[in-house]
Design an enzyme around this catalytic site. Sequence first.
Site, PDB file in Angstrom:
ATOM      1  N   HIS A 126       0.822  -1.212   0.000  1.00  0.00           N
ATOM      2  CA  HIS A 126       0.000   0.000   0.000  1.00  0.00           C
ATOM      3  C   HIS A 126       0.854   1.259   0.000  1.00  0.00           C
ATOM      4  CE1 HIS A 126      -3.429   2.538   0.515  1.00  0.00           C
ATOM      5  NE2 HIS A 126      -3.102   2.925   1.729  1.00  0.00           N
ATOM      6  N   ASP A 143      -4.519   9.099   2.861  1.00  0.00           N
ATOM      7  CA  ASP A 143      -4.530   7.651   2.669  1.00  0.00           C
ATOM      8  C   ASP A 143      -5.837   7.256   1.988  1.00  0.00           C
ATOM      9  OD1 ASP A 143      -4.583   4.830   2.934  1.00  0.00           O
ATOM     10  OD2 ASP A 143      -3.293   4.945   4.692  1.00  0.00           O
ATOM     11  N   CYS A 185      -3.771   2.624  -5.160  1.00  0.00           N
ATOM     12  CA  CYS A 185      -3.245   3.509  -4.116  1.00  0.00           C
ATOM     13  C   CYS A 185      -2.126   4.408  -4.639  1.00  0.00           C
ATOM     14  CB  CYS A 185      -2.756   2.701  -2.918  1.00  0.00           C
ATOM     15  SG  CYS A 185      -1.597   1.361  -3.316  1.00  0.00           S
TER      16      CYS A 185
END
Length: 254
Positions: A126, A143, A185
């Site tokens: 991630h 995030d 991401c």
Amino acid sequence: MPFRERIARRLNESVSSLKRYSQLSPSPSPTQPYLSLTYEDIKALRNDWLTDNNIAFWEEFLEREVLSKYPQAHIVLLRPSMTFLLMKNKDTEMVRSALPDFRNITHIFLPVNDNRNVSQAEGGSHWSLLLVSIIDGVAFHYDSLEGANNNEAWDAAKRLSSVLGKPLRFHYLSECPQQENGSDCGVFVCIIMRHLLVKRLLAVNAGEKISMSMAHKAIDSLGARKEMLKIIENLRKEGERRRVTPSNTPPRID
């Protein structure tokens, strides 16, 4: 391979990247080549989890095409390998000497990865983005997976605080746009980085207050991937044109 040797090898790779970065930043010459991307990097950019190189390339593109037009800006786009070095090497003096000189810098962008295995290249699962406002003493964390990287970003902020020699308040922005799959991401990191750089930090006069919220900001990850691939293809074509056209050849009239 012993742990010390594994981390030394990975950190040596990071330092090599830093040396190249210092040669290019802050205003690389248009004639200097971009970071080389591999077939795997391009394949990842099409429909997979972005690599370190993908994000480093994007940062270099923003430096050349955006930051170069704002010589008064004192903003650093830290490469993924540098963030890794910062987080994994606890020798603050060594890290401080390897990283760029932050004494006149106002803001730092740091791509944060959750890789905990120093022997695994392109590890982790991630990406998230840490934007540090040195002048305000705040580290903003963006995030796209509901704060999955909060611990890693907090660690990066603490380590950077030690390098800077000043405290940083950690602020997780829960209203960050959220990804809809398990591979976007890195794309979100790149697009959020550009948005905060262009639409926020570079869009106001010095001393003005600005919101760093990303609430209501929609991100088209597929469109972003296509845009980045198009940029790379255009740069490839430009590189080919320069290679086949001698620099001392005068222009011709049709």
